[in-house]
Design a protein around this motif. Structure first.
Motif, PDB file in Angstrom:
ATOM      1  N   LYS A  76       0.837  -1.207   0.000  1.00 31.90           N
ATOM      2  CA  LYS A  76       0.000   0.000   0.000  1.00 31.90           C
ATOM      3  C   LYS A  76       0.879   1.267   0.000  1.00 31.90           C
ATOM      4  N   LEU A  77       1.924   1.215   0.809  1.00 31.37           N
ATOM      5  CA  LEU A  77       2.833   2.357   0.875  1.00 31.37           C
ATOM      6  C   LEU A  77       3.536   2.569  -0.454  1.00 31.37           C
ATOM      7  N   LEU A  78       3.923   1.512  -1.108  1.00 32.27           N
ATOM      8  CA  LEU A  78       4.556   1.607  -2.420  1.00 32.27           C
ATOM      9  C   LEU A  78       3.591   2.224  -3.435  1.00 32.27           C
ATOM     10  N   ILE A  79       2.342   1.822  -3.384  1.00 36.83           N
ATOM     11  CA  ILE A  79       1.335   2.399  -4.289  1.00 36.83           C
ATOM     12  C   ILE A  79       1.188   3.898  -4.021  1.00 36.83           C
ATOM     13  N   ALA A  80       1.180   4.268  -2.745  1.00 35.36           N
ATOM     14  CA  ALA A  80       1.093   5.691  -2.398  1.00 35.36           C
ATOM     15  C   ALA A  80       2.285   6.452  -2.952  1.00 35.36           C
ATOM     16  N   ASP A  81       3.480   5.877  -2.834  1.00 37.27           N
ATOM     17  CA  ASP A  81       4.686   6.524  -3.371  1.00 37.27           C
ATOM     18  C   ASP A  81       4.586   6.706  -4.879  1.00 37.27           C
ATOM     19  N   LEU A  82       4.026   5.712  -5.556  1.00 38.84           N
ATOM     20  CA  LEU A  82       3.875   5.818  -7.010  1.00 38.84           C
ATOM     21  C   LEU A  82       2.882   6.913  -7.373  1.00 38.84           C
ATOM     22  N   PHE A  83       1.753   6.953  -6.666  1.00 42.42           N
ATOM     23  CA  PHE A  83       0.778   8.025  -6.923  1.00 42.42           C
ATOM     24  C   PHE A  83       1.419   9.393  -6.688  1.00 42.42           C
ATOM     25  N   LEU A  84       2.207   9.511  -5.618  1.00 47.12           N
ATOM     26  CA  LEU A  84       2.867  10.777  -5.310  1.00 47.12           C
ATOM     27  C   LEU A  84       3.864  11.134  -6.411  1.00 47.12           C
ATOM     28  N   LYS A  85       4.639  10.149  -6.842  1.00 47.89           N
ATOM     29  CA  LYS A  85       5.642  10.361  -7.888  1.00 47.89           C
ATOM     30  C   LYS A  85       4.987  10.825  -9.181  1.00 47.89           C
ATOM     31  N   TRP A  86       3.836  10.286  -9.492  1.00 47.35           N
ATOM     32  CA  TRP A  86       3.169  10.607 -10.751  1.00 47.35           C
ATOM     33  C   TRP A  86       2.201  11.783 -10.627  1.00 47.35           C
ATOM     34  N   GLY A  87       2.129  12.390  -9.438  1.00 47.50           N
ATOM     35  CA  GLY A  87       1.359  13.620  -9.280  1.00 47.50           C
ATOM     36  C   GLY A  87      -0.085  13.438  -8.869  1.00 47.50           C
ATOM     37  N   PHE A  88      -0.475  12.239  -8.460  1.00 50.16           N
ATOM     38  CA  PHE A  88      -1.855  12.002  -8.029  1.00 50.16           C
ATOM     39  C   PHE A  88      -1.892  12.107  -6.500  1.00 50.16           C
ATOM     40  N   LEU A  89      -1.925  13.351  -6.027  1.00 54.68           N
ATOM     41  CA  LEU A  89      -1.729  13.619  -4.606  1.00 54.68           C
ATOM     42  C   LEU A  89      -2.890  13.127  -3.748  1.00 54.68           C
ATOM     43  N   ASP A  90      -4.092  13.341  -4.201  1.00 55.21           N
ATOM     44  CA  ASP A  90      -5.243  12.931  -3.383  1.00 55.21           C
ATOM     45  C   ASP A  90      -5.253  11.418  -3.173  1.00 55.21           C
ATOM     46  N   GLU A  91      -4.933  10.671  -4.214  1.00 56.24           N
ATOM     47  CA  GLU A  91      -4.895   9.208  -4.096  1.00 56.24           C
ATOM     48  C   GLU A  91      -3.810   8.774  -3.118  1.00 56.24           C
ATOM     49  N   ALA A  92      -2.635   9.421  -3.233  1.00 62.22           N
ATOM     50  CA  ALA A  92      -1.541   9.104  -2.318  1.00 62.22           C
ATOM     51  C   ALA A  92      -1.926   9.440  -0.885  1.00 62.22           C
ATOM     52  N   LYS A  93      -2.561  10.609  -0.695  1.00 63.56           N
ATOM     53  CA  LYS A  93      -2.946  11.051   0.649  1.00 63.56           C
ATOM     54  C   LYS A  93      -3.957  10.094   1.272  1.00 63.56           C
ATOM     55  N   GLU A  94      -4.880   9.615   0.483  1.00 62.32           N
ATOM     56  CA  GLU A  94      -5.906   8.698   0.998  1.00 62.32           C
ATOM     57  C   GLU A  94      -5.258   7.442   1.589  1.00 62.32           C
ATOM     58  N   ILE A  95      -4.268   6.906   0.886  1.00 60.48           N
ATOM     59  CA  ILE A  95      -3.601   5.693   1.369  1.00 60.48           C
ATOM     60  C   ILE A  95      -2.788   5.986   2.628  1.00 60.48           C
ATOM     61  N   ILE A  96      -2.040   7.091   2.619  1.00 61.44           N
ATOM     62  CA  ILE A  96      -1.193   7.432   3.765  1.00 61.44           C
ATOM     63  C   ILE A  96      -2.035   7.662   5.011  1.00 61.44           C
ATOM     64  N   PHE A  97      -3.146   8.366   4.859  1.00 63.46           N
ATOM     65  CA  PHE A  97      -3.995   8.625   6.029  1.00 63.46           C
ATOM     66  C   PHE A  97      -4.631   7.337   6.546  1.00 63.46           C
ATOM     67  N   GLU A  98      -4.948   6.438   5.642  1.00 63.04           N
ATOM     68  CA  GLU A  98      -5.486   5.135   6.044  1.00 63.04           C
ATOM     69  C   GLU A  98      -4.448   4.371   6.878  1.00 63.04           C
ATOM     70  N   LEU A  99      -3.188   4.412   6.421  1.00 67.09           N
ATOM     71  CA  LEU A  99      -2.119   3.725   7.146  1.00 67.09           C
ATOM     72  C   LEU A  99      -1.822   4.397   8.480  1.00 67.09           C
ATOM     73  N   LEU A 100      -1.971   5.712   8.539  1.00 70.50           N
ATOM     74  CA  LEU A 100      -1.728   6.431   9.790  1.00 70.50           C
ATOM     75  C   LEU A 100      -2.715   6.020  10.881  1.00 70.50           C
ATOM     76  N   GLU A 101      -3.935   5.714  10.478  1.00 69.98           N
ATOM     77  CA  GLU A 101      -4.917   5.257  11.462  1.00 69.98           C
ATOM     78  C   GLU A 101      -4.501   3.913  12.055  1.00 69.98           C
ATOM     79  N   LEU A 102      -3.836   3.119  11.231  1.00 75.18           N
ATOM     80  CA  LEU A 102      -3.397   1.796  11.692  1.00 75.18           C
ATOM     81  C   LEU A 102      -2.090   1.868  12.470  1.00 75.18           C
ATOM     82  N   TYR A 103      -1.224   2.814  12.082  1.00 79.26           N
ATOM     83  CA  TYR A 103       0.108   2.923  12.692  1.00 79.26           C
ATOM     84  C   TYR A 103       0.363   4.372  13.134  1.00 79.26           C
ATOM     85  N   PRO A 104      -0.319   4.821  14.171  1.00 76.70           N
ATOM     86  CA  PRO A 104      -0.214   6.232  14.581  1.00 76.70           C
ATOM     87  C   PRO A 104       1.149   6.610  15.150  1.00 76.70           C
TER      88      PRO A 104
END
Length: 421
Positions: free
Chosen positions: A37-65
């Motif tokens: 999931k983190l790798l997918i977020a990095d790819l979205f960030l790299k390719w400029g899809f910020l909202d998609e990347a943010k959605e994944i990161i925030f989801e992971l933050l809830e699991l790993y605060p």
């Protein structure tokens, strides 16, 4: 790496962007492995899809605060979205002792400096330095921070430490940064030495210009000429070099080469007022009288308030006995709201020569306030007064000349003659 993610990457890299992204969108919903999931977020960030990347990161933050790197990732996304305040809040969540804490301090320093909070930024960097005293990237950050706020003396030891440690930072030439800092504190010899080392590592256009300019300031004109010509060979459209290269040629007496250089600059930038004025000066020196007026008029057309051009044009007209043009030139400038004390002196001279003595006297008196310690002006004014029969005022002016220049025999004799009358 997850084969499905690898397939998405290959599709994008091979030009099948939409297909690859659609593949990644599906994976975002279905993949369970958090590293994936983190790798997918990095790819979205790299390719400029910020909202998609943010959605994944925030989801992971809830699991790993307590996972500091996730806060870093979230902050970087928010920075990309120009949301620096929220980014700072996320970075502040990272606790000392977390492996990401050092990186957080450096990012916070950058954000605080962007907001003009220099003291707070400095404190973050110094905290980072305390935690990692031998980390070259921290030393580089401190050097750049101090240089950015104009404290170049403080920046220099940090740059020197990076070099002493033998560290290399991708895309950053430490020698050039050090040279720039030395220039700002007036240590030109040290700057020259470091520019040379930096340019041996990698040619940088702007650094090459500053190397030549530093040599120029040290009056090493041959070296400056060589380096500016090297720059011209690399980028002939680097307009800034032409004025200084022309000046360097003038300093070594190569007037024709200077004039040729300034014309080359004007071919690239015909409305550059500094180049136009300098072309006018060189045309005067080379006695190309038919070209002087054109250059200077063009300069005043580009900027009708360009005082240097206005005064130089008046000087040219005075020397060529075109007194009506002197008056026209200066009155046009005054009509546009410009003023310079030289205007009054030049108007006085011009009106004296067209026999407009009453107005000439007014201009002389106006100019006196600014030029009362200028011997050439005082002599000019004194002789004008003498011609107009105002001997008492002329004597006053000549006495001032002798105070300023006691060895002025001509004025001493003139004053003696007036005292005898």
């Amino acid at each position: 790496m997850n084969e499905a993610i690898e397939e998405a990457i290959n599709l994008v890299e091979n030009g099948q962007v939409d297909e690859g992204l659609n593949h990644l969108y599906k994976l975002k919903e279905s993949v369970k492995n958090h590293d994936d999931k983190l790798l997918i977020a990095d790819l979205f960030l790299k390719w400029g899809f910020l909202d998609e990347a943010k959605e994944i990161i925030f989801e992971l933050l809830e699991l790993y605060p307590d996972e500091g790197q996730l806060y870093i990732d979230a902050a970087e996304i928010l920075i990309e979205q120009d949301n620096e305040e929220d980014a700072l809040e996320y970075l502040e969540e990272i606790k000392e002792g977390d492996p990401a804490y050092l990186q957080a301090l450096v990012i916070m320093a950058d954000l605080l400096q962007m907001q003009g909070l220099d003291e707070a930024a400095e404190q973050k960097l110094l905290m980072a330095k305390k935690l990692a005293p031998n980390e070259s990237l921290i030393d580089l950050g401190l050097g750049q921070f101090y240089a950015d706020i104009g404290e170049y003396q403080k920046a220099i030891p940090y740059y020197e430490k990076v070099l002493a440690d033998g560290s290399e930072v991708e895309q950053i030439n430490i020698y050039i940064l050090l040279a720039d800092a030395f220039v700002h504190i007036g240590k030109f010899e040290e700057a020259l030495e470091n520019y040379e080392k930096g340019l041996q590592q990698r040619i940088e256009i702007n650094a090459l210009f500053h190397y030549a300019f530093t040599a120029f300031q040290l009056e090493r004109y041959e070296l400056a000429i060589a380096k500016w010509n090297e720059l011209k060979d690399l980028d002939e459209e680097y307009v800034a070099l032409y004025l200084y290269l022309a000046k360097a040629y003038e300093h070594i007496g190569a007037l024709n080469e200077s004039y040729k250089t300034i014309q080359q600059g004007l071919e690239l930038d015909p409305n550059n007022k500094e180049l136009l004025v300098y072309a006018g000066k060189m045309a005067m020196k080379l006695q190309k009288h038919e070209e002087v007026e054109g250059y200077l008029l063009n300069a005043t057309n580009v900027d009708n308030g360009y005082i240097e051009a206005i005064n130089l044009l008046s000087s040219y007209y005075l020397n060529s006995y075109q007194y009506d043009k002197v008056i026209e030139n200066i009155e046009r400038a005054i009509d546009t709201g410009e003023f310079d004390p030289q205007f009054e002196w030049d108007l006085a001279t011009a009106k004296k020569h067209i026999d407009d003595y009453n107005h000439a006297l007014i201009h002389y008196e106006n100019a006196y306030t600014s030029f009362k310690e200028n011997i050439q002006f005082l002599e000019d004014f004194g002789y004008f007064l003498l011609e107009e029969g105002n001997r008492d005022r002329a004597k006053e002016i000549f006495k001032i000349v002798l105070v300023l220049d006691p060895a002025n025999v001509e004025i001493e004799q003139e004053l003696y003659r007036l005292e005898e009358l």
